[in-house]
Design an enzyme around this catalytic site. Structure first.
Site, mmCIF file in Angstrom:
data_model
loop_
_atom_site.group_PDB
_atom_site.id
_atom_site.type_symbol
_atom_site.label_atom_id
_atom_site.label_comp_id
_atom_site.label_asym_id
_atom_site.label_seq_id
_atom_site.Cartn_x
_atom_site.Cartn_y
_atom_site.Cartn_z
ATOM 1 N N GLU A 250 5.872 -5.279 -7.301
ATOM 2 C CA GLU A 250 6.547 -6.386 -7.254
ATOM 3 C C GLU A 250 7.780 -6.650 -6.469
ATOM 4 O O GLU A 250 7.809 -7.676 -5.683
ATOM 5 C CB GLU A 250 6.638 -7.365 -8.449
ATOM 6 C CG GLU A 250 5.161 -7.448 -9.516
ATOM 7 C CD GLU A 250 4.918 -6.284 -10.223
ATOM 8 O OE1 GLU A 250 5.716 -5.196 -9.825
ATOM 9 O OE2 GLU A 250 4.151 -6.306 -11.056
ATOM 10 N N LEU B 186 -1.918 -1.253 1.010
ATOM 11 C CA LEU B 186 -1.265 -1.811 1.948
ATOM 12 C C LEU B 186 -0.133 -0.757 2.695
ATOM 13 O O LEU B 186 -0.043 -0.915 3.994
ATOM 14 C CB LEU B 186 -0.607 -3.098 1.797
ATOM 15 C CG LEU B 186 -1.781 -4.381 1.219
ATOM 16 C CD1 LEU B 186 -1.118 -5.714 1.212
ATOM 17 C CD2 LEU B 186 -3.073 -4.161 2.143
ATOM 18 N N GLU B 187 0.621 -0.325 1.833
ATOM 19 C CA GLU B 187 1.423 0.780 2.307
ATOM 20 C C GLU B 187 0.864 1.736 3.129
ATOM 21 O O GLU B 187 1.320 2.201 4.400
ATOM 22 C CB GLU B 187 2.453 1.244 1.435
ATOM 23 C CG GLU B 187 3.582 0.337 0.726
ATOM 24 C CD GLU B 187 4.487 0.653 -0.200
ATOM 25 O OE1 GLU B 187 4.437 1.967 -0.790
ATOM 26 O OE2 GLU B 187 5.608 0.228 -0.560
ATOM 27 N N ASN C 12 -1.583 -0.511 -4.681
ATOM 28 C CA ASN C 12 -1.197 -1.237 -3.756
ATOM 29 C C ASN C 12 -1.692 -0.480 -2.617
ATOM 30 O O ASN C 12 -1.277 0.583 -2.126
ATOM 31 C CB ASN C 12 0.377 -1.728 -3.197
ATOM 32 C CG ASN C 12 0.224 -2.328 -2.042
ATOM 33 O OD1 ASN C 12 -0.598 -2.820 -1.298
ATOM 34 N ND2 ASN C 12 1.620 -2.195 -1.599
ATOM 35 N N GLY D 252 11.446 6.015 -4.711
ATOM 36 C CA GLY D 252 11.743 5.200 -3.339
ATOM 37 C C GLY D 252 11.205 6.041 -2.086
ATOM 38 O O GLY D 252 12.046 5.774 -1.020
#
Length: 438
Positions: A68, A339-340, A337, A312
């Site tokens: 998020e 999309l990365e 996700n 990270g």
């Protein structure tokens, strides 16, 4: 279900919170011992501020965890561009570390207060937000009711609701309306999400698409990347990222089956790095040589698995490969996700359980950028095929870039929807004298 049972349920929820309040301290201490809380910042959970409130308009933005937080970064930067102060709350240690690395002093970061009467009242009374923007799907009744009592607009962006959550709320229709009806605006990810929010009592609801499609590729340290690329050399690679328990064993089995044929390096990035010791023990038990990022281990020709147990650095791991299996989709539920990996040039593989990212996967699969595998055997065959076939792999990579271009635009739609709330704050912020905190 009538409104009376809804009121009764909310009163019972708040009463239970008051009754359990004395137990919260020991519970947070236990979580701190497990590394799930920052011991020095536990008071933030009780609504005590650890930083000063700046003078001028302030928007409270809440993002529960890493996903998020990443999604909402472009919107936060847009608010800051307008000189509006941003108080960003998150709920996990990993998301706090991400905020430090990506945003630094651009925002005020605090851990989100517990959804209990006294912490929430204390938090809101101190920070006095002009609006509250929440990302995605969390519903906290005490927070919603206290914001409503103080007439603070509540806006939900990048909003989605899972099949399970929707069914649960629909079975408590009056309670849902008592909470969802308090929202000033919902900006949903998809038409389906919008329809569900409307059915549960939210209004107005608009559709923007997924904010994650407008994010920049995750960064990485270029020097570190070049070091690892030299160590990998010409070895083929594939990655299993955002994995949950059970999927690491699957990745190990895939590696063992393909190693005699391909001699590949497997990059394994668990969703929760605090499980790395247990994962390493499992991999060694399977006879695999493991290098860990947290130890700065060298990748040699003997290394089977590069265990990405840092926070990270997804940008680093995805730049070391062109094939990514996205976890929480085989042995987990909901997916993670995709999309990365698409942004960073990876052919995407996933298990079938991707309800939380249904629209994104539908678009990626339709474009030929992603493939769904139903089990470990199918994953093994798919990884082998993509490792052995450069043209097929590059076709999926190119399709991913095309798909991402088509999906962009969610940020501009979201900002446009927010203009009635943030334009007055922008004017007020620019009229404020530049001064210290109040």
């Amino acid at each position: 279900m009538s409104s009376f049972p809804a009121r009764t349920a909310l009163l019972a929820y708040r009463a239970a919170g008051v009754a359990l309040y004395p137990l919260v301290g020991p519970y947070l201490t236990y979580r701190a011992m497990k590394g799930k809380e920052e011991r020095s910042r536990r008071l933030e959970r009780f609504g005590f501020a650890s930083l000063a409130r700046p003078r001028g308009p302030l928007v409270w933005v809440h993002a529960a965890s890493v996903g998020e937080t990443l999604a909402i970064l472009p919107l936060i930067r847009e608010l800051r561009r307008r000189e509006i102060h941003v108080l960003l709350t998150t709920g996990t240690v990993t998301s706090a570390a991400l905020v430090r690395s990506r945003l630094g002093d651009e925002v005020i970061h605090q851990y989100v207060p517990l959804d209990l009467k006294f912490p929430i009242k204390r938090f809101i009374a101190y920070w006095k937000p002009d609006a509250c923007i929440t990302a995605e799907s969390e519903i906290w009744p005490t927070t919603i009711l206290e914001l409503t009592r103080r007439h603070i607009p509540q806006i939900r962006v990048n909003a989605r609701i899972s099949d399970r959550s929707f069914d649960r709320w629909r079975n408590r229709a009056s309670l849902a309306e008592a909470l969802f009806g308090k929202m000033s605006l919902v900006v949903a990810q998809s038409d389906l999400d919008a329809e569900r929010f409307r059915e549960l009592g939210a209004w107005p609801v608009i559709v923007s698409g997924n904010l994650k499609s407008d994010t920049d590729p995750p960064p990485c340290d270029e020097q570190v990347l070049q070091t690892y690329r030299k160590q990998v050399g010409n070895r083929p690679t594939w990655a299993a990222i955002s994995t949950f328990e059970g999927e690491e064993k699957t990745a190990a089995a895939v590696h063992g089956a393909l190693k005699p044929k391909m001699g590949q390096l497997t990059i394994l990035v668990p969703r929760h790095p605090d499980r790395a010791d247990a994962i390493e023990a499992m991999l060694k038990e399977a006879g695999l040589n493991v290098a860990r990022r947290s130890r700065n281990d060298e990748l040699t020709s003997e290394t089977d698995v590069f265990l990405g147990d840092s926070i990270g650095e997804m940008g680093l791991y995805l730049r070391l490969t062109e094939i990514a299996f996205v976890g929480r989709s085989l042995s987990g539920e909901g997916g993670q996700n995709p999309l990365e990996p698409a942004l960073l040039g990876c052919a995407i593989l996933s298990g079938p359980h991707v309800q939380n990212f249904r629209d994104a996967y539908q678009h990626l699969v339709r474009k030929g950028a992603a493939r769904i595998v139903k089990d470990a055997d199918m994953l093994e065959r798919a990884v082998h095929y993509l490792l052995a076939n450069d043209m097929a792999r590059m076709k999926m990579v190119d399709a991913g870039h095309d798909a991402m271009e088509e999906m962009r635009g969610a940020l501009s739609k979201t900002v446009k929807a927010l203009e009635p709330y943030i334009n007055p704050l922008t004017v007020s912020a620019r009229l404020q004298p530049k001064s210290a905190a109040i």
